[in-house]
Design an enzyme around this catalytic site. Structure first.
Site, short mmCIF file in Angstrom:
data_model
loop_
_atom_site.label_atom_id
_atom_site.label_comp_id
_atom_site.label_asym_id
_atom_site.label_seq_id
_atom_site.Cartn_x
_atom_site.Cartn_y
_atom_site.Cartn_z
N HIS A 199 5.82 -13.77 -3.95
CA HIS A 199 5.64 -13.47 -2.54
C HIS A 199 6.93 -13.59 -1.74
O HIS A 199 7.08 -12.97 -0.70
CB HIS A 199 4.48 -14.27 -1.95
N ARG A 306 -2.08 -7.90 3.67
CA ARG A 306 -2.14 -9.28 3.15
C ARG A 306 -2.21 -10.20 4.37
O ARG A 306 -1.28 -10.21 5.17
CB ARG A 306 -0.88 -9.60 2.36
N ARG A 342 -7.38 -7.41 3.56
CA ARG A 342 -7.81 -8.26 2.45
C ARG A 342 -8.07 -9.66 3.00
O ARG A 342 -7.24 -10.20 3.74
CB ARG A 342 -6.71 -8.34 1.39
N GLU A 441 -8.33 -7.49 -10.07
CA GLU A 441 -7.03 -8.04 -10.49
C GLU A 441 -7.19 -9.17 -11.50
O GLU A 441 -6.24 -9.86 -11.84
CB GLU A 441 -6.23 -8.51 -9.27
N ASN A 464 -0.35 -6.55 -9.76
CA ASN A 464 0.57 -7.71 -9.81
C ASN A 464 -0.13 -8.87 -10.50
O ASN A 464 0.43 -9.52 -11.38
CB ASN A 464 0.98 -8.15 -8.40
N ASP A 465 -1.35 -9.13 -10.08
CA ASP A 465 -2.09 -10.23 -10.71
C ASP A 465 -2.72 -9.81 -12.02
O ASP A 465 -2.79 -10.60 -12.96
CB ASP A 465 -3.17 -10.76 -9.75
N ARG A 475 3.78 -14.62 -12.88
CA ARG A 475 4.53 -13.58 -12.17
C ARG A 475 5.74 -14.10 -11.40
O ARG A 475 6.56 -13.31 -10.94
CB ARG A 475 3.59 -12.78 -11.24
N CYS A 512 -2.89 -1.05 -5.59
CA CYS A 512 -1.98 -1.57 -4.56
C CYS A 512 -0.97 -2.57 -5.09
O CYS A 512 -0.30 -3.23 -4.32
CB CYS A 512 -2.77 -2.16 -3.40
C1 PEP Z 1 -1.81 -7.65 -6.65
O1 PEP Z 1 -2.15 -8.70 -7.19
O2 PEP Z 1 -1.49 -6.62 -7.28
C2 PEP Z 1 -1.77 -7.53 -5.17
C3 PEP Z 1 -1.54 -6.38 -4.60
O3 PEP Z 1 -1.94 -8.65 -4.44
P1 PEP Z 1 -0.87 -9.83 -4.27
O4 PEP Z 1 0.46 -9.31 -4.72
O5 PEP Z 1 -0.87 -10.19 -2.82
O6 PEP Z 1 -1.42 -10.93 -5.12
MG MG Z 2 -3.17 -10.23 -6.15
#
Ligand code: PEP
Ligand code: MG
Length: 594
Positions: A199, A306, A342, A441, A464-465, A475, A512
């Site tokens: 993040h 977010r 979200r 995710e 991402n997750d 990550r 996303c």
């Molecule tokens: C993801 O996990 O792909 C996502 C878009 O959410 P974040 O990156 O905020 O966990």
């Molecule tokens: Mg996520």
């Protein structure tokens, strides 16, 4: 002939975060180096002078906090509360009076007395049976740290009062540190730790700061004042470059800028393939202030808002009206385009700053996101009320993060129903047809997608997750970053499985994660059949250009080939070859490195 600098020129490779090139002086942030002197005095006069020195330090730090608060850029004005709480701590008798008392009673110097007071405060906080309050100790530590640095004359490491144009070199920057950066002065930052989708990296993108993270040991290779080239496109950092490197990167920067403005001019056009297939391109945002820029980049909506950052500004949780005003404004600016809000996804690496709800060994697997909201229904309901109320002012959609299975979704929906009933009873308007979706995710949600699809209006795939949980790769851990592979055949199959489930149930499906904004991924995601891609707004022009160039027929033929490949590197190599053929200019501008 080589210049003196050339003797120590080093090239490092890290993880690129924000695609721009900067050349500037290094500013090393190493908080561990603040040296503290411990002194005892025999003479009362010395002690009195020491007390005066401490009071001066308090005044200096107070002035710094006030000036920082006044200078905060609009993008971060919500974070001003962090500084308000720091000002309160500075004046609190637990810190101020107790330090002075110790100096007088024990005849010790200010630094030593301050350290002792901090220890006492720490012990008091540890005994408080409320995780939120006991974790506020980090604010006290921040204030004490700044006081210690002021007392010891080490004023180098205040991120917020850097007043030369420099590139920050740090072991790590928390999301809160990132918000403290003086954006006007910070040309870029590079860090030892961190991953592409941490993040902190996502915040750097939001603030448009060129950055490379995960360089492992850059803080031990760079000295304060070293000349650096940071290429946030390829993830290359050159320390003390040769003249030829400087010329090369300056030329590349110019080219990159020209290219970006040429594609930006086309970003208002729809993302439609030459053979007529449309895909919606939307933006991911973390702050209200990003919405206008998202529109300017050609976004057709907000695919992921977010919402954590209003909760991370160090002033406790926001109230319903604050949230409502924020969401309403986003909805109104984007109307009639959709905005997917979200619900709260606190946890994982979003606790590295001030707020930690609990100490966990595996925060990514802990009380995160929807799990936390279901455990704290009042906090959850406050946000749901704010979202529903804002839905009367635009086209809001809402999605729950980190859903692992049907029961969790039903529990979240039951709370949403209660909130709707409350609003009905109170006669407060909201959009009764507001679409409700989930982030897919977690691998278990992928496996259950066929079922889950019947209980929601849409899916949004959070790669991402998903990559983190499917491949067991943290990550934010730079040591395993090389294994964080969006092109892993398992990930592609999972995305395909979710898309198929959505199609079978007749619901909309978006993606996303950071993959959505990577031009190398565009053709596969198109061919897999996603209805929309949501990405960092600055990625939109290039992704739209790729969509507008690749015929769907070709994307499908490529996908067929790709699904026969067995490793991530084969998939990546295939896509690199194809993309280089179609977009040689991307290769020349450093977008497509091996
Ligand atoms: C993801 O996990 O792909 C996502 C878009 O959410 P974040 O990156 O905020 O966990
Ligand atoms: Mg996520």
């Amino acid at each position: 002939m080589k210049s003196d600098r050339a003797a120590s020129a080093k090239k490092l490779r890290g993880i690129p975060v924000y695609p721009d090139i900067v050349i500037g002086k290094a500013h090393l942030v190493d908080r561990s180096r603040t040296k503290i002197l411990y002194q005892c005095f025999v003479n009362d006069e010395h002690v009195d002078r020491e007390v005066e020195r401490f009071e001066e330090a308090l005044e200096t730090v107070e002035a710094q906090f006030i000036s920082l608060r006044n200078k905060m850029p609009d993008t971060l004005k919500d974070q001003a509360f962090i500084l308000d709480s720091h000002l309160m701590i500075l004046k609190d008798s637990m810190l101020r009076d107790s330090t002075i008392d110790k100096m007088l009673a024990e005849k010790i110097n200010a630094e030593w007395a301050l350290k002792k007071s901090l220890e006492e405060i720490r012990r008091v906080f540890e005994q408080i049976d409320d995780d939120y309050i006991s974790n506020r100790i980090s604010d006290v530590e921040n204030v004490a740290d700044r006081l210690l640095r002021t007392l010891s004359g080490d004023t180098h490491h205040n991120l917020s009062d850097i007043n030369q144009r420099v590139i920050i070199v740090a072991h790590d920057l928390s999301p809160a540190d990132t918000t403290e950066l003086n954006i006007a002065k910070v040309m870029g930052f590079i860090t030892d730790v961190g991953g592409r989708t941490s993040h902190t990296a996502i915040m750097a993108q939001a603030l448009e700061i060129p950055a490379v993270v995960g360089l492992e040991n850059v803080t031990s290779l760079v000295e304060d004042g070293d000349l650096l080239i940071v290429d946030g496109n390829s993830g290359t950092v050159v320390v003390n470059p040769e003249d030829s490197d400087i010329i090369f990167y300056q030329e590349r920067k110019l080219q990159l800028e020209k290219y970006k403005s040429s594609i930006a001019r086309m970003s208002y056009l729809p993302a439609e393939t030459p053979d007529g297939h449309r895909i919606a391109i939307t933006a991911n945002i973390e702050f209200l202030e990003e919405v206008t820029a998202a529109k300017d980049y050609g976004s057709e909506g907000i695919g992921l808002y977010r919402t954590e950052f209003l909760y991370l500004r160090g002033k406790g949780f926001p109230d319903e009206n604050e949230l409502f005003e924020d969401y309403r404004e986003v909805a109104e600016i984007m109307r009639p385009a959709p905005v997917s809000i979200r619900t709260l996804d606190l946890g994982g690496d979003k606790f590295t700053s001030d707020i930690a709800i609990s100490e966990e060994n595996n925060p990514a697997l802990g009380l995160r996101a929807i799990r936390f909201c279901l455990r704290e229904p009042e906090i959850f309901k406050t946000q749901l009320r704010a979202i529903l109320r804002a839905s009367a002012f635009g086209r809001i959609q809402m999605m729950f993060p980190m859903i692992s299975g049907l029961q969790e979704l039903l529990d979240a929906r039951a709370i949403l129903d209660q909130v709707r009933d409350d609003l009905d009873r109170e006669g407060i308007p909201y959009d009764a047809d507001m679409e409700v979706g989930i982030m897919v995710e977690i691998p278990s949600a992928v496996a259950m997608a066929e079922i889950l699809a019947h209980y929601v209006d849409f899916f949004s795939i959070g790669t991402n997750d998903l990559i983190q949980y499917a491949l067991a790769i943290d990550r934010v851990n730079e040591h395993v970053a090389y294994m964080y592979q969006p092109f892993h055949p398992a990930i592609l199959r999972m995305v395909q499985q979710v898309v198929n489930a959505a199609k079978n149930a007749g619901i909309h499906v978006s993606l996303c994660g950071e993959m959505a904004g990577d031009p190398l991924c565009t053709s596969i995601l198109l061919a897999i059949g996603l209805d929309s891609l949501s990405m960092n707004a600055r990625a939109i022009p290039l992704v739209k250009k790729v969509v507008r160039t690749i015929p769907m027929e070709q994307a499908r033929a490529d996908l067929e080939q790709i699904m026969r490949l067995n490793t991530a590197s084969e998939v990546r190599a295939y896509l690199l070859r194809q993309t280089r053929k179609m977009f040689p200019e991307l290769q020349e501008r450093g977008y497509l490195l091996d």
